[in-house]
Design a protein around this motif. Structure first.
Motif, PDB file in Angstrom:
ATOM      1  N   LYS A 201       2.565   1.726  -3.376  1.00  0.00           N
ATOM      2  CA  LYS A 201       1.646   2.208  -4.407  1.00  0.00           C
ATOM      3  C   LYS A 201       1.321   3.692  -4.222  1.00  0.00           C
ATOM      4  CE  LYS A 201      -1.259  -1.285  -4.134  1.00  0.00           C
ATOM      5  NZ  LYS A 201      -2.416  -2.172  -4.375  1.00  0.00           N
TER       6      LYS A 201
ATOM      7  N   THR B  35       0.840  -1.201   0.000  1.00  0.00           N
ATOM      8  CA  THR B  35       0.000   0.000   0.000  1.00  0.00           C
ATOM      9  C   THR B  35       0.876   1.254   0.000  1.00  0.00           C
ATOM     10  OG1 THR B  35      -1.651  -1.238   1.232  1.00  0.00           O
ATOM     11  CG2 THR B  35      -1.934   1.150   1.177  1.00  0.00           C
TER      12      THR B  35
ATOM     13  N   ARG C 147      -7.026  -8.842  -2.028  1.00  0.00           N
ATOM     14  CA  ARG C 147      -7.252  -8.710  -3.461  1.00  0.00           C
ATOM     15  C   ARG C 147      -5.949  -8.327  -4.159  1.00  0.00           C
ATOM     16  NH1 ARG C 147      -9.412  -5.311  -7.405  1.00  0.00           N
ATOM     17  NH2 ARG C 147      -8.807  -3.492  -6.184  1.00  0.00           N
TER      18      ARG C 147
ATOM     19  N   THR D 279      -3.976  -6.775  -7.351  1.00  0.00           N
ATOM     20  CA  THR D 279      -4.101  -5.976  -8.568  1.00  0.00           C
ATOM     21  C   THR D 279      -2.848  -6.148  -9.425  1.00  0.00           C
ATOM     22  OG1 THR D 279      -3.002  -4.033  -7.658  1.00  0.00           O
ATOM     23  CG2 THR D 279      -5.371  -4.221  -7.265  1.00  0.00           C
ATOM     24  N   GLU D 280      -2.946  -5.643 -10.640  1.00  0.00           N
ATOM     25  CA  GLU D 280      -1.814  -5.762 -11.538  1.00  0.00           C
ATOM     26  C   GLU D 280      -0.599  -5.001 -11.014  1.00  0.00           C
ATOM     27  OE1 GLU D 280      -3.040  -5.335 -15.590  1.00  0.00           O
ATOM     28  OE2 GLU D 280      -0.932  -5.260 -16.230  1.00  0.00           O
ATOM     29  N   SER D 281      -0.850  -3.866 -10.351  1.00  0.00           N
ATOM     30  CA  SER D 281       0.319  -3.125  -9.865  1.00  0.00           C
ATOM     31  C   SER D 281       0.966  -3.825  -8.663  1.00  0.00           C
ATOM     32  CB  SER D 281      -0.010  -1.659  -9.591  1.00  0.00           C
ATOM     33  OG  SER D 281      -0.700  -1.510  -8.399  1.00  0.00           O
ATOM     34  N   ASP D 282       0.176  -4.587  -7.887  1.00  0.00           N
ATOM     35  CA  ASP D 282       0.774  -5.408  -6.815  1.00  0.00           C
ATOM     36  C   ASP D 282       1.744  -6.409  -7.434  1.00  0.00           C
ATOM     37  OD1 ASP D 282      -1.000  -4.159  -5.087  1.00  0.00           O
ATOM     38  OD2 ASP D 282      -2.457  -5.791  -5.148  1.00  0.00           O
TER      39      ASP D 282
END
Ligand SMILES: [Zn+2]
Length: 241
Positions: free
Chosen positions: A143, A140, A174, A176-179
């Motif tokens: 990002k 987090t 969950r 995400t693509e950026s994770d």
């Protein structure tokens, strides 16, 4: 390094390879050609390590030991325990090997974090630099800083270059693509630099491969002999037939 005498003594006693950072010989700064000092790139890593030492998390972390781990829960717990123990014992020879990492797969309460932290503590006791990366909050933060290139690079650099990186609860929640991109950036870098990771996750190796093949296969290749799956309780409730 406490003072100049210590430093000089160390210069004489130690070979180059005994420095944690050969670029600055652990001084955390580099004298440039024009005589001015510049912070070494290892500086932010050392600061993060000190933060871990000083933080409240660290106190809890430091309590997680092999000595207070209950391995009698299940056969798999026992196996995971012995893998963790053997990894920490062999770490000095493992760290330079292609397979230098360990991964604990298992559900909440399986003891995977306790085992990972027990290894971390053994390594910290011997002076290794261990960086703790609680997956959810770290991802987090990363990002949030992604639009500030300098800040982002400084943050991610810590995870990329730590001597030992412990990723706790990889891919929890969950995804995400950026994770995936961030984790790939860290793991790919560490893979090529031969830097070990200690990973805990609720996912199985199969799940990880499904989430992202490159990440799953890197992780597997880095930890092959040290993949510990603790299915635990579930086994007792499985219905056959
Ligand atoms: Zn340095």
């Amino acid at each position: 390094m406490k003072n100049t005498t210590d430093y000089l003594k160390n210069v004489n006693d130690y070979q180059e390879s005994n420095y944690r950072c050969n670029k600055c010989r652990d001084m955390m700064f580099i004298i440039q050609e024009d005589g001015t000092a510049k912070a070494c790139e290892c500086r932010s890593i050392r600061i993060a390590e000190d933060k871990l030492k000083a933080s409240g998390v660290s106190e809890e972390f430091r309590k997680m030991r092999f000595e207070n781990f209950d391995y009698s829960k299940s056969k798999e717990t026992m196996l995971a325990y012995s893998k963790a123990k053997s990894y920490s014992k062999k770490f000095e020879e493992l760290r330079v090997a292609r397979q230098n990492s360990i991964i604990f797969c298992g559900q909440v309460g399986s003891g995977k974090t306790h085992l990972a932290m027990s290894i971390g503590n053994v390594l910290l006791d011997t002076g290794a630099g261990v960086i703790y990366m609680p997956y959810r909050s770290s991802i987090t933060n990363l990002k949030q800083s992604i639009t500030d290139e300098e800040n982002y690079q400084r943050e991610i650099n810590i995870y990329k270059n730590a001597q030992v990186l412990m990723i706790d609860d990889l891919f929890k929640g969950r995804i995400t693509e950026s994770d995936i991109n961030i984790i790939y950036e860290i793991l790919d870098y560490r893979y090529f630099k031969n830097l070990p990771v200690i990973v805990t996750t609720e996912k199985s190796i199969g799940d990880l491969l499904e989430i992202d093949e490159a990440i799953g296969s890197r992780l597997y290749e880095m930890s092959k002999n040290y993949v510990a799956e603790i299915v635990g309780e579930k086994l007792n409730y499985r219905i056959y037939g």
